[in-house]
Design an enzyme around this catalytic site. Sequence first.
Site, short mmCIF file in Angstrom:
data_model
loop_
_atom_site.label_atom_id
_atom_site.label_comp_id
_atom_site.label_asym_id
_atom_site.label_seq_id
_atom_site.Cartn_x
_atom_site.Cartn_y
_atom_site.Cartn_z
N GLY A 133 0.67 -1.19 0.11
CA GLY A 133 0.11 0.18 -0.12
C GLY A 133 0.78 1.32 -0.09
CB SER A 134 0.07 4.80 0.51
OG SER A 134 -0.44 4.68 1.90
N GLY A 165 2.00 2.46 5.27
CA GLY A 165 3.05 1.57 5.61
C GLY A 165 4.03 2.00 6.66
CD GLU A 174 7.07 -5.88 -1.78
OE1 GLU A 174 7.42 -4.81 -2.41
OE2 GLU A 174 7.78 -6.76 -1.47
CB CYS A 196 3.58 -0.43 -6.67
SG CYS A 196 3.98 -2.19 -6.73
C1 UN1 Z 1 2.19 -4.01 -7.60
O1 UN1 Z 1 1.89 -2.96 -8.50
O2 UN1 Z 1 1.92 -3.90 -6.38
O3 UN1 Z 1 6.19 -5.99 -11.57
C2 UN1 Z 1 2.99 -5.21 -7.92
C3 UN1 Z 1 5.16 -5.94 -11.74
C4 UN1 Z 1 3.95 -6.84 -11.16
C5 UN1 Z 1 3.79 -6.42 -9.72
C6 UN1 Z 1 3.42 -5.25 -9.56
N1 UN1 Z 1 4.60 -8.26 -11.45
O4 UN1 Z 1 4.51 -4.83 -12.19
#
Ligand code: UN1
Length: 509
Positions: free
Chosen positions: A242-243, A247, A264, A298
Site C-alpha cells: 500500500g501507500s 506503510g 511493499e 506500484c
Molecule cells: C504492484 O503493483 O503492487 O512488476 C505489483 C509488476 C508486477 C507486480 C506489481 N509483477 O508490475
Amino acid sequence: MTDIRKLLDELGIKESNPGACAGEWISVAGGRELVSINPADGTPIAKVVQADEAAYEQVVTTAQTAFSSWRMMPGPQRGLIVRELGDALRTNKEHLGRLVSLEMGKILSEGLGEVQEMIDMCDLAVGMSRQLSGLTMHSERSRHRMYEQWHPLGIVGIITAFNFPVAVWAWNAAVAAACGDTMIWKPSSSTPLTAIAVQNIVNPIMKRHGLEGIFNLTIGSGSLVGERMINDRRVPLVSFTGSCDMGRHVSEAVARRFGRSILELGGNNGVIVTDDADQDLALRAILFAAVGTAGQRCTSLRRLFLQKGAAPAMTQRLVSAYGSIPIGDPLDPGTLMGPMVNEAAVQSYLSAIDTIREQGGEILYGGRRLDRPGYYVEPTLVRAHAGMEITRDETFAPILYIFEFDELEQAIALHNSVDQGLSSAIFTSNLYTAERFLSHEGSDCGIANVNIGTSGAEIGGAFGGEKDTGGGREAGSDAWKAYMRRQTCTINWGRELPLAQGVTFDVEG
Ligand code: UN1
C-alpha cells in the site's frame, strides 16, 4: 459481452457474501455491508458482509490451531497441497482473470496475466518446499557441528492492495504455505469479490485433505481488521502492500510489538533513455509501463528522462501514441487502457493535474476525465522540470513526467533524488552506460532493468524496493526466508567442553 451473473456463479459469488472464512465461511449477523462496484460503469456487482471483532477472533484462533499441525507436515508434502492450488487456479484461470478485470478494471490480458502470476507462484513454491535449506558452518571448536535451520513462523497477516488483488496474495500465500505457516488475508475493500473467489477455489482442496484453517480471509475495514492484525502478537509477520504513509503506520505498530513486516510501498519509477538507445524498443516499453493498468501499478513508470538529442522525436512519438490508445471496457479485447479503480482515484488524478499546472508543468497530452459512465481518464504526458514538487510524489494514475538531460550522471542523480526506490530502467545500446546504471553508484532501486520497462517483473526474482518503498522482498529468490524463523544450532559430539573464543572457565566439581 461478459455475462456477469454467470461469471459470478462460476466462482461461487452470490448477491450477498460473508466476508470472513476460517475453514468455513463465517456469517456475521448485522455486519456492515460493503458493495463492490464495477469501475467500468459505476454499477454495483455484489455485496459482502464484513468481518467484525468476533469473526476476526475466530479466524485467528482457527489459524493458530491449524498452525500447530501444519508446521509438522514435511515441507515437500505441504508443497503437494500448494501444487493442487496451482492446478485449481489453472482450471479457473479464465473466470478468475475476468473477475479481476471486472472488479479492478485492468484489461483482460492483464487480468489473466495476474492469475498466471498466481500459478507461477504456486509452481515456484512447490519447488521451494523441497529447498528450505540452511547452511552448515565449520565450528571453531573440535568435535562440534554448527548449522542453521529454518522453522515455520506462525500466522502471516497478508494485507493487499486493489491493483494486484490476487497475485500479491499468491506471492505471500504460496510461499507462506510451503514454509509451514498459516495465514489471514485482508484484501482491499475495493476488490473483495476476487478474494472471495480465491477462497472458494482454495476451500474444497483444503477440505478434501482435512486441512481447513491454513488459508483464511477477513474482509473488513482497515480500522477494524487491519488495526487488530498489525497490533496482534499472535501474528508474527505482516506483509503489507500500500501507500508509504500507511506503510509507515503498519511498520511502527508491528515493530512496537517486535513483530516483523514486509513492506511493499509506493514507487516513483524512472526510465532513462539515452541517445544511443533503440528508440522503437524504448517507446513500446514506455507505453506499457506508463499506460498499462491505467498507471495503477506500484511499478508504473512515472518519470521519463530523455537525453537531449533523442528527446524531441521521442516526445513527439509519445504524444501521437497517447492519442491512439484505445480506452474503454477492460473486458473488451480491443481495449488497452481501462478505468481507474474508483471515483477517489479520478479525483486524485484531477487534483494532480491542477497541481501540475500550478507548478509550471506543460500538459502535452491528456489531463481530462472522459465524459462517460465509470471512472475513465485520459493518459497524460507532462513536460516537467526538476523543481516541480509533485514529481516527487507517487500519484497513482497514468501521468508521465518527461525530463530532458545532457549527461548520464545528471540523469542518474535526478532519478535517485526522490524518496521512493522501487523500480528503474535504462534504455541504451552502450555497455558502459548500462553497467554504470547497474553499478553501486547507479540506480538506488530494488529493481533495475536494462532495455525493458519498470513494470511486469517476473516472480523468480525477489520483488521490492528501497528507501520509502519499505525494503520488503516477496516472491522468488530467497524471499521465503522472511516467512520462517532461523535457528542456529551447535552440537557438541565430543567429551570435552571447549568454550568459544578460547575462554577458559575451569571449575572443580
Ligand atoms: C504492484 O503493483 O503492487 O512488476 C505489483 C509488476 C508486477 C507486480 C506489481 N509483477 O508490475
